[in-house]
Design a protein around this motif. Structure first.
Motif, PDB file in Angstrom:
ATOM      1  N   ALA A 114       1.558  -1.996   0.479  1.00  0.00           N
ATOM      2  CA  ALA A 114       1.856  -3.295  -0.132  1.00  0.00           C
ATOM      3  C   ALA A 114       2.186  -3.129  -1.612  1.00  0.00           C
ATOM      4  O   ALA A 114       3.149  -3.729  -2.122  1.00  0.00           O
ATOM      5  CB  ALA A 114       0.666  -4.238   0.043  1.00  0.00           C
ATOM      6  N   ASN A 115       1.416  -2.303  -2.299  1.00  0.00           N
ATOM      7  CA  ASN A 115       1.658  -2.095  -3.723  1.00  0.00           C
ATOM      8  C   ASN A 115       2.996  -1.419  -3.979  1.00  0.00           C
ATOM      9  O   ASN A 115       3.699  -1.748  -4.952  1.00  0.00           O
ATOM     10  CB  ASN A 115       0.524  -1.270  -4.326  1.00  0.00           C
ATOM     11  N   ASP A 116       3.373  -0.480  -3.114  1.00  0.00           N
ATOM     12  CA  ASP A 116       4.682   0.161  -3.255  1.00  0.00           C
ATOM     13  C   ASP A 116       5.798  -0.865  -3.123  1.00  0.00           C
ATOM     14  O   ASP A 116       6.796  -0.822  -3.849  1.00  0.00           O
ATOM     15  CB  ASP A 116       4.854   1.255  -2.193  1.00  0.00           C
ATOM     16  N   PHE A 117       5.636  -1.784  -2.177  1.00  0.00           N
ATOM     17  CA  PHE A 117       6.622  -2.839  -1.961  1.00  0.00           C
ATOM     18  C   PHE A 117       6.780  -3.691  -3.213  1.00  0.00           C
ATOM     19  O   PHE A 117       7.902  -3.958  -3.681  1.00  0.00           O
ATOM     20  CB  PHE A 117       6.191  -3.693  -0.772  1.00  0.00           C
ATOM     21  N   TYR A 118       5.658  -4.098  -3.814  1.00  0.00           N
ATOM     22  CA  TYR A 118       5.725  -4.931  -5.008  1.00  0.00           C
ATOM     23  C   TYR A 118       6.255  -4.147  -6.214  1.00  0.00           C
ATOM     24  O   TYR A 118       6.944  -4.705  -7.080  1.00  0.00           O
ATOM     25  CB  TYR A 118       4.355  -5.525  -5.313  1.00  0.00           C
ATOM     26  N   ARG A 119       5.946  -2.859  -6.290  1.00  0.00           N
ATOM     27  CA  ARG A 119       6.494  -2.039  -7.383  1.00  0.00           C
ATOM     28  C   ARG A 119       8.011  -1.936  -7.271  1.00  0.00           C
ATOM     29  O   ARG A 119       8.712  -1.909  -8.282  1.00  0.00           O
ATOM     30  CB  ARG A 119       5.864  -0.646  -7.366  1.00  0.00           C
ATOM     31  N   GLU A 120       8.501  -1.828  -6.050  1.00  0.00           N
ATOM     32  CA  GLU A 120       9.952  -1.788  -5.857  1.00  0.00           C
ATOM     33  C   GLU A 120      10.590  -3.082  -6.341  1.00  0.00           C
ATOM     34  O   GLU A 120      11.610  -3.072  -7.028  1.00  0.00           O
ATOM     35  CB  GLU A 120      10.288  -1.563  -4.373  1.00  0.00           C
ATOM     36  N   ILE A 121       9.984  -4.213  -5.998  1.00  0.00           N
ATOM     37  CA  ILE A 121      10.512  -5.507  -6.434  1.00  0.00           C
ATOM     38  C   ILE A 121      10.427  -5.633  -7.957  1.00  0.00           C
ATOM     39  O   ILE A 121      11.300  -6.233  -8.596  1.00  0.00           O
ATOM     40  CB  ILE A 121       9.752  -6.655  -5.752  1.00  0.00           C
TER      41      ILE A 121
END
Length: 229
Positions: A114-121
């Motif tokens: 989940a954190n990787d997803f938000y970092r990408e955004i």
């Protein structure tokens, strides 16, 4: 809004997307706090119990700044979080851990995804919002703790590795499905990735590469745990 407000916020669609994003992250932090508190009940030692409880406290501390920023943007923090309560709770219902080790891996691998997803955004945000998002995703110490406990357990009982590897794969599938639903179902976030005032956009090919990078980081985490991805 003030004179120092980034130009991106002149776009009402961008503001709406940021409210959505911060609401999702804030509820995710509340959920992480609740799950870690539950995990503490499964801890085999008092030392483990205190460590997990401390991490839960750190997760909850992130919520205050997110709520403050939502209020600064003129949004009701609770209304901003509300759309994400049901899907996030559903994800956790589908991936309820069966024991202490599954809980450790879920917090490390699942939250990591989940954190990787938000970092990408975050790459598509104004500088101030990006800094807030990245600060909210800082590791509370769970990574090193989980790796140490899981590796030690597998060394003592190698059979445990196979079961936990399967569990990690299941978490990966559920988490990616959840992330894709967020992009598809939340129109403001979809628009955010499409770009706008002073911001680049991202096409379908780039979205595919984004999920490839997330998958690669998942593989790295599993390897750190001593598990096959």
């Amino acid at each position: 809004m003030t004179a120092s407000t980034p130009v991106a916020f002149e776009d009402p669609q961008y503001r709406e997307a940021i409210v959505d994003l911060l609401g999702a992250i804030a509820y995710g932090e509340i959920s992480a706090f609740e799950r870690l508190a539950e995990d503490a009940k499964l801890a085999p030692t008092l030392e483990d119990k205190v460590a997990i409880a401390s991490m839960a406290t750190a997760e909850f501390a992130h919520v205050a700044r997110l709520r403050e920023r939502l209020t600064e943007l003129g949004a009701d923090p609770f209304a901003a979080m509300a759309p994400f309560q049901e899907p996030i709770d559903r994800f956790h219902e589908y991936t309820a851990p069966g024991d202490w080790f599954e809980g450790l891996i879920k917090a490390y691998v699942g939250d990591g995804l989940a954190n990787d997803f938000y970092r990408e955004i975050a790459a598509y945000l104004d500088a101030d919002t990006r800094e807030l998002v990245l600060a909210s995703l800082e590791d509370s110490g769970h990574a090193a703790f989980a790796v140490d406990r899981v590796r030690s357990a597998i060394a003592a009982d190698p059979r445990l590795g196979g079961r936990l590897a399967l569990w990690g794969r299941r978490l990966m599938g559920e988490a990616l499905t959840q992330a894709q639903r967020v992009i598809v179902d939340r129109e403001p976030l979809s628009a955010l990735l499409a770009g706008g005032v002073d911001r680049p956009g991202i096409d379908l090919a780039a979205i595919g590469r984004m999920f490839t990078r997330i998958t690669e980081r998942h593989t790295e985490r599993m390897a750190e745990l001593g598990l096959d991805s």
